[in-house]
Every structure is written in structure tokens, then in C-alpha cells.
Design an enzyme around this catalytic site. Structure first.
Site, short mmCIF file in Angstrom:
data_model
loop_
_atom_site.label_atom_id
_atom_site.label_comp_id
_atom_site.label_asym_id
_atom_site.label_seq_id
_atom_site.Cartn_x
_atom_site.Cartn_y
_atom_site.Cartn_z
CG ASP A 1 -1.77 -1.27 1.49
OD1 ASP A 1 -2.18 -1.67 0.30
OD2 ASP A 1 -2.18 -1.28 2.69
N1 URA Z 1 -1.16 -5.93 3.76
C1 URA Z 1 -1.48 -4.80 3.89
O1 URA Z 1 -2.51 -4.47 4.51
N2 URA Z 1 -0.63 -3.65 3.12
C2 URA Z 1 0.15 -3.93 2.56
O2 URA Z 1 0.51 -3.23 1.90
C3 URA Z 1 0.83 -5.29 2.38
C4 URA Z 1 0.02 -6.29 3.23
#
Ligand code: URA
Length: 251
Positions: free
Chosen positions: A108
Site C-alpha cells: 500500500d
Molecule cells: N497488507 C496490507 O494491509 N498492506 C500491505 O501493503 C501489504 C499487506
């Protein structure tokens, strides 16, 4: 297999083929101690090839493999219609003219940590195949205390909108921050790769994420890198990843 010396030198990144021909013609290249002549062939697997008396550098991988410590505030995409910074902005110099490089999976915008970038599509598919069950380890600081019951739920699997998560490894690793704003740092290892999975798992047991960082992906770790820095994989790391390509097709 025996190949022309200029081809071998070029494949090792010593010089272009044209320039390598000149090195051979100038007598600077030897095979098993004997100066070579233009047009000579050798087999790098069994002949000792030297340039100016020194062994050639190891073979260059056919693809590029970079381990990036993604900082938060970058989007894991090759471009962004909203004009946000992308992870490719951090490795611009590594993208060959006309070539491409792309991230293997996603982190993310606000998540930091291990991100593999490559132009090896076959490896990307092998690593992202849901049946492959590649381990990914995350550290997350969550607000407040975390009860044993919550840890157990996370470990056993929690119900998300897209189904129950597979069992995970979960442990508390430390407390962080002042008493008035204490946080608990958890470590979670999962092998699924659902969208925003860790954040959704933590939310499902009532935990608020302060930060999230991936510390390991398929055995690759951040050691030695600062946020925004990257490095090429070591030969051992690459060999270990390439095994995933070799394993038989999964359904
Ligand atoms: N899980 C998440 O919630 N975000 C990420 O970036 C990777 C795994």
C-alpha cells in the site's frame, strides 16, 4: 558450450562485442594462459578466461532483480494517473532504455518495506501464484495493548469480506511510544496475498494500525538498506528465488 570470446566478454559486461573484439585483437585476453586471437572460441564452464591477467567477472543475470526498501508515501505501480510518486521513481537509473522493470506484488501507499522489482515475468508469475504460498513477514505498530485472545484470533484466521484468512504466525515483539500513546509492535507472517490483507486482519480484531512494514518477502530481507534505498540481489538470494520458477506448474 564454446562461444566466441567477444560474445563471452560482452555477456560478462566487460565491453560491447565490438570493443571486446578489440581487446582480443590487442592480445589482452587469454584462454588457459595462452593469449587468444580474434575468432577464437572458449567454453566459460571449463576454460580459464582472463582479461589483462584477471578472471572475468561472474555472468550477468539475464534479467534485473532489485530489492527496494519501499518508503511509505510511494505507490506500487509503474505510473499513477493522480501523479503520485511511484516506486519506479526510486530506481529510474536501473531501467534500461526501452526496457521495463515492475514490482512483484503490491505494498500500500502507506506501507513500507521489502519490494522486489524485476523484468523477469516468469519469476513474477511463479512468486505471485496463489498456490505457491510464499511467506511474507510484516511488522505493525498498533495502538494500545493487544490481548492474547486477539493474537489467537489473528493466528487462527479471521473472517474478512473475501473469506477467512489462512492460519498465520503472530507474536508481540515490543512496546513503543510514551505511556500516554503506547503502541504494540506485532510481527505477522502470512502466505496469502490478498489486497490490504494485514490491515484488514488487524481491523477485524479491532486493532488500529499506526504503521505497517514488510520485513521479509520470499526470504528477502531489508538488512543494510534504508527507506528509499535498493540493491541487486546477491547470487545466493537469486538462486533461491529462481527455484520457484523451476518447481512444476501449479494449478
Ligand atoms: N497488507 C496490507 O494491509 N498492506 C500491505 O501493503 C501489504 C499487506
Amino acid at each position: 558450450m564454446a562461444e566466441r570470446l567477444q560474445k563471452i566478454l560482452a555477456a560478462r559486461g566487460v565491453a560491447s562485442r565490438r570493443a571486446a573484439e578489440e581487446l582480443v585483437a590487442a592480445g589482452r585476453v587469454s584462454v588457459n594462459g595462452v593469449p587468444a586471437r580474434l575468432g577464437d572460441k572458449a567454453d566459460p564452464a571449463c576454460d580459464a578466461i582472463t582479461l589483462d591477467g584477471r578472471p572475468l567477472p561472474p555472468e550477468q543475470p539475464a534479467h534485473t532483480y532489485l530489492l527496494l526498501y519501499k518508503p511509505s508515501g510511494y505507490i506500487t505501480s509503474v505510473s499513477d494517473p493522480k501523479g503520485r510518486r511511484t516506486v519506479l521513481d526510486l530506481v529510474r537509473g536501473e531501467i534500461p532504455p526501452g526496457g521495463r522493470l515492475y514490482p512483484v506484488g503490491r505494498l500500500d501507499y502507506a506501507t513500507s518495506g521489502v519490494l522486489l522489482l524485476t523484468d523477469d515475468g516468469e519469476l513474477t508469475n511463479a512468486l505471485l501464484h496463489p498456490g505457491r504460498e510464499i511467506n511474507k513477514t510484516y511488522e505493525s505498530a498498533v495502538i494500545g495493548e493487544v490481548t492474547a485472545a486477539k493474537l489467537q484470533k489473528l493466528a487462527a484466521g479471521v473472517d474478512l469480506a473475501d473469506g477467512r484468512t489462512a492460519p498465520a504466525k503472530v507474536r508481540k515483539i515490543r512496546r513503543e511510544g510514551p505511556k500516554s500513546a503506547a503502541k504494540t509492535v506485532l510481527e505477522l507472517t502470512i502466505h496469502e496475498g490478498r489486497n490490504r490483507q494485514v490491515r484488514r486482519m488487524l481491523a477485524a480484531v479491532g486493532l488500529e494500525v499506526f504503521w505497517l512494514k514488510r520485513t521479509s518477502f520470499a526470504g528477502l530481507k531489508l538488512a543494510g538498506l534504508k527507506p528509499g534505498e535498493y540493491r541487486r540481489l546477491t547470487a545466493a538470494e537469486l538462486a533461491s528465488l529462481l527455484q520457484y520458477k523451476a518447481v512444476k506448474e501449479l494449478k
